[in-house]
Design a protein around this motif. Sequence first.
Motif, short mmCIF file in Angstrom:
data_model
loop_
_atom_site.label_atom_id
_atom_site.label_comp_id
_atom_site.label_asym_id
_atom_site.label_seq_id
_atom_site.Cartn_x
_atom_site.Cartn_y
_atom_site.Cartn_z
N LYS A 62 0.84 -1.20 0.00
CA LYS A 62 0.00 0.00 0.00
C LYS A 62 0.88 1.25 0.00
O LYS A 62 1.79 1.38 0.80
CB LYS A 62 -0.91 0.00 1.23
N GLY A 63 0.57 2.17 -0.90
CA GLY A 63 1.33 3.41 -1.00
C GLY A 63 2.36 3.40 -2.11
O GLY A 63 2.88 4.45 -2.49
N VAL A 64 2.65 2.21 -2.65
CA VAL A 64 3.58 2.12 -3.78
C VAL A 64 2.84 2.41 -5.07
O VAL A 64 1.78 1.84 -5.34
CB VAL A 64 4.23 0.72 -3.84
N LYS A 65 3.39 3.31 -5.87
CA LYS A 65 2.74 3.71 -7.11
C LYS A 65 3.42 3.13 -8.35
O LYS A 65 2.81 3.07 -9.42
CB LYS A 65 2.71 5.24 -7.22
N ALA A 66 4.68 2.74 -8.23
CA ALA A 66 5.37 2.13 -9.38
C ALA A 66 6.63 1.44 -8.91
O ALA A 66 7.29 1.88 -7.95
CB ALA A 66 5.71 3.18 -10.42
N VAL A 67 6.94 0.33 -9.58
CA VAL A 67 8.23 -0.34 -9.41
C VAL A 67 8.78 -0.57 -10.82
O VAL A 67 8.07 -1.11 -11.68
CB VAL A 67 8.09 -1.69 -8.68
N VAL A 68 10.00 -0.15 -11.07
CA VAL A 68 10.56 -0.23 -12.41
C VAL A 68 11.90 -0.94 -12.41
O VAL A 68 12.64 -0.90 -11.43
CB VAL A 68 10.71 1.17 -13.06
N THR A 69 12.18 -1.60 -13.53
CA THR A 69 13.47 -2.25 -13.78
C THR A 69 13.90 -1.90 -15.20
O THR A 69 13.28 -1.07 -15.87
CB THR A 69 13.34 -3.78 -13.64
N ALA A 70 14.91 -2.59 -15.68
CA ALA A 70 15.38 -2.36 -17.06
C ALA A 70 14.28 -2.62 -18.08
O ALA A 70 14.29 -2.04 -19.17
CB ALA A 70 16.60 -3.23 -17.35
N ASP A 71 13.32 -3.47 -17.72
CA ASP A 71 12.23 -3.77 -18.65
C ASP A 71 11.36 -2.55 -18.94
O ASP A 71 10.63 -2.53 -19.94
CB ASP A 71 11.36 -4.89 -18.09
N ASP A 72 11.43 -1.55 -18.06
CA ASP A 72 10.62 -0.33 -18.23
C ASP A 72 11.39 0.79 -18.93
O ASP A 72 10.92 1.92 -18.99
CB ASP A 72 10.13 0.15 -16.87
N THR A 73 12.56 0.47 -19.44
CA THR A 73 13.41 1.46 -20.10
C THR A 73 13.65 1.05 -21.55
O THR A 73 13.42 -0.11 -21.92
CB THR A 73 14.76 1.58 -19.39
N PRO A 74 14.14 1.97 -22.38
CA PRO A 74 14.44 1.61 -23.78
C PRO A 74 15.64 0.68 -23.95
O PRO A 74 15.88 0.18 -25.04
CB PRO A 74 14.73 2.98 -24.43
N ARG A 75 16.41 0.48 -22.86
CA ARG A 75 17.61 -0.36 -22.91
C ARG A 75 18.60 0.14 -23.96
O ARG A 75 19.18 -0.64 -24.73
CB ARG A 75 17.27 -1.83 -23.17
N ILE A 76 18.77 1.43 -24.00
CA ILE A 76 19.70 2.05 -24.95
C ILE A 76 21.02 2.32 -24.23
O ILE A 76 21.05 3.05 -23.24
CB ILE A 76 19.13 3.36 -25.50
N PRO A 77 22.13 1.75 -24.68
CA PRO A 77 23.42 2.09 -24.06
C PRO A 77 23.71 3.58 -24.24
O PRO A 77 23.43 4.16 -25.30
CB PRO A 77 24.43 1.24 -24.84
N PHE A 78 24.25 4.20 -23.20
CA PHE A 78 24.53 5.63 -23.28
C PHE A 78 25.73 5.95 -22.39
O PHE A 78 26.26 5.08 -21.70
CB PHE A 78 23.30 6.45 -22.83
N GLY A 79 26.11 7.18 -22.38
CA GLY A 79 27.21 7.64 -21.54
C GLY A 79 27.79 8.92 -22.09
O GLY A 79 27.71 9.17 -23.30
N PRO A 80 28.36 9.76 -21.23
CA PRO A 80 28.89 11.04 -21.71
C PRO A 80 30.13 10.91 -22.57
O PRO A 80 30.42 11.79 -23.38
CB PRO A 80 29.21 11.78 -20.40
N ARG A 81 30.88 9.82 -22.44
CA ARG A 81 32.08 9.62 -23.24
C ARG A 81 32.11 8.24 -23.90
O ARG A 81 32.47 8.09 -25.05
CB ARG A 81 33.34 9.82 -22.38
N THR A 82 31.76 7.22 -23.15
CA THR A 82 31.70 5.86 -23.67
C THR A 82 30.33 5.28 -23.32
O THR A 82 29.89 5.39 -22.19
CB THR A 82 32.80 4.97 -23.04
N GLU A 83 29.67 4.68 -24.28
CA GLU A 83 28.30 4.22 -24.06
C GLU A 83 28.30 2.85 -23.39
O GLU A 83 27.97 1.81 -23.97
CB GLU A 83 27.54 4.21 -25.39
N ASP A 84 28.69 2.86 -22.11
CA ASP A 84 28.75 1.63 -21.32
C ASP A 84 27.79 1.66 -20.14
O ASP A 84 27.91 0.87 -19.21
CB ASP A 84 30.19 1.38 -20.84
N TRP A 85 26.82 2.59 -20.16
CA TRP A 85 25.82 2.69 -19.10
C TRP A 85 24.50 2.10 -19.57
O TRP A 85 24.17 2.11 -20.75
CB TRP A 85 25.54 4.15 -18.75
N MET A 86 23.71 1.68 -18.61
CA MET A 86 22.28 1.44 -18.77
C MET A 86 21.60 2.12 -17.57
O MET A 86 22.21 2.27 -16.51
CB MET A 86 21.94 -0.05 -18.78
#
Length: 761
Positions: A62-86
């Motif tokens: 009760k009181g929880v409005k959302a739970v998210v994981t990688a499944d709720d994201t575009p899963r696009i690699p990114f990063g300011p210099r090297t795209e090694d983040w999710m």
Amino acid sequence: MREDSMIGRSVPQIDSNEKVRGIATFVSDLQLPGLLYGKILRSPHPHARLLHIDISRAKRLKGVKAVVTADDTPRIPFGPRTEDWMIFAVDKVRFIGDEVAAVAAVDEDIAEEALDLINVEYEELPAVFDPLEAIKPDAPLIHDKERNIVSEFKLSRGDVDQAFRECDIVHSEHYYTHQVYQAYLEPMACVAHAEPTGKLTLYLATQIPSMTRITYAKALGLSLEKIRVVVPYYGGAFGAKMETNLHLAASVLSQKTGKPVRMVNSRQEDFVAGNPRVPMYIDLKVGAKKDGRLVAKEVKVVGGSGARAVYSMAIVATACYRVDSLYRFEHLRAEGITVYTNTVPTSCFRGFGNAQMTFALESSLDMIAKELNMDPAELRIRNGLRTGEVSIHGWQIGSSGLEECVKKAVKASGWKEKRKNKRFAHGLGLACCNHVSGNRAFSREFDGGAGIVRIGREGRVLVFHGESDMGQGQHTVFAQIVAEELGIPFERIDVAPVDTDVSPFGLGSFATRGTVFGGNGVKAAARDAKQQILEIASELFETTPSRLEMMGGMVYVKDEPERALPFEKITEIGVLKRGGSPIVGTGFWAPDTVLPDPVTKYGNIAPAYPFACQIAEVEVDTETGHVHVRNYTAAHDVGKAINPQTTEGQIHGGVAQGIGWTLMEQMVVREGKVLNPDLRDYVIPGPLDLPPIQTILVEPIDPNGPFGAKGIGEPALNPSPAAVANAIYDAIGIRFTELPITPEKILKRLHERFATRNKDG
């Protein structure tokens, strides 16, 4: 400057009233209608495969409005210099603290409770924690690469091997600079609000508001115009508050719920999942002639990036070559390797690699000076770059106060007298540094500053810029610059918070660039507004704009001061004549910096280059090993100090951080786990740990800075570790080449020396 000039005048911070009274709204204070509270579930393992995540129990709380994981994201690699983040871990986690899932709830307690209800199955994998171990061929691989190497940097100028053969002295040493935490007042924080239109508004504590939009648009799969960044007050950064997954986790939760979501790291989270300083192993070799002329330098750096690259590769590269433009080196060779480890990702911290290498170089120069029987101050003066010179890397030194800094610091500290009459366990140490005011290599597609100056009917001036004030006084300096350009009282100026929907594009606060770039940008905008006002006034006075002057809040005819009108009256007439449209001045400043060649690294990367000399006076307690810093002198070439009080405050803060880094601060990490993730066990300097700090402002007028100014942020810290280390050597004759220099290390070395003497005696 005029007697009533705002340039060179110490004025209180423009926002000091709100902050002192406790009514300033910081990011972590923000409240929006329907606000939810977010928390992140983090990995307890340094390296593990993600087998299954069960969020069903957490969603039912009760009181929880959302739970998210990688499944709720575009899963696009990114990063300011090297795209090694999710945004969240996919397939596996790579450090203790890695983001696995996130929860949004009606309050923080429920969000925390929900995290405990998420069940994650892991398969633990072999991990590696030290960069030197991680580059071995048989090391566990952290990313899908052949080796754990993020990047390699190589640079060579001249004939280094021949130069060393011709040197009279060749000094080699190994150094290590450890990982430390920025320890800002307010932990990382944000509010994300996904609006029904699909636009995402982010209220961020960030140093780079415009640049974060670019990175986050990629990560979230959004077009750039769909992201708006607003920067409220925030409590410090020192390099850490650039891109962070905290902002993106809040964004995903807000998109899921349609409600604004606030996320604030606990202090422990800031330690385990922030971006602390890049630790470095440094092998340094320096060659010199008998007369003290520095000839050759060779360096190899191995830096630990942690589990994501962030900006670590740029920091290691900076360590390899920035100090080369402090002195007249003739032959150079540098190699830098940035290495993944299963530890917290590392990134920017005041000094950006230059601080690490300054510790190494300035320690080595003291040892060379001793071997030459030369005063360390004289060695620096003899080799230091001067105004008008071009460094070995193509840096055009428009102004240099280095020699003046050394001479004034030596005189003010009593250097010669105290060294002549020194006592055991008392010592003085000197160190110099250089830095940049801006860095053309950091953003290859853009360099410059911009501003907007809006003047309404009542003559009130509102300044817009695209930089970021994290508490360093940037807004105050911008207000002083605009007041000076318009010839009106400082009190008539307001500076707007950054809002990327309104503010001009700006690269932000890093590379000691704010005053030079942002200052020149708002100065250009004020100049445009001034010209419009003079054109309005010229019609009233029936003369040409060139015959008019603005000063002291008045617009008057030159040589006829009796023909004058108040600034407010002119603006009122102008606004009414324009149908109510305000006077809006816009302007930009594009420096003549030169993008470094991608191979040779040759280029003029900054419009201005600050220098400094600091001298520490210490007393070492040989019974406890404790180092007491008794006095400190810091002479800094800042160009024209627009607000001397603010400039001196920056120097005091930098020295304090440098002393902490040198003597007490250390992130203790075992098997990838930070063992002291709080300000109880991670000790930073308090008032009793700091000496009286004498600041000396050396002010050569720089041709590119606004009214001759340079930056001060990072040079304030850079020389401090070497100055203290050199003072400790002067006090007890023991050289420390690894940070921190703790009482335990000092006692161990003192006991070893005592035992050796007894054995030999």
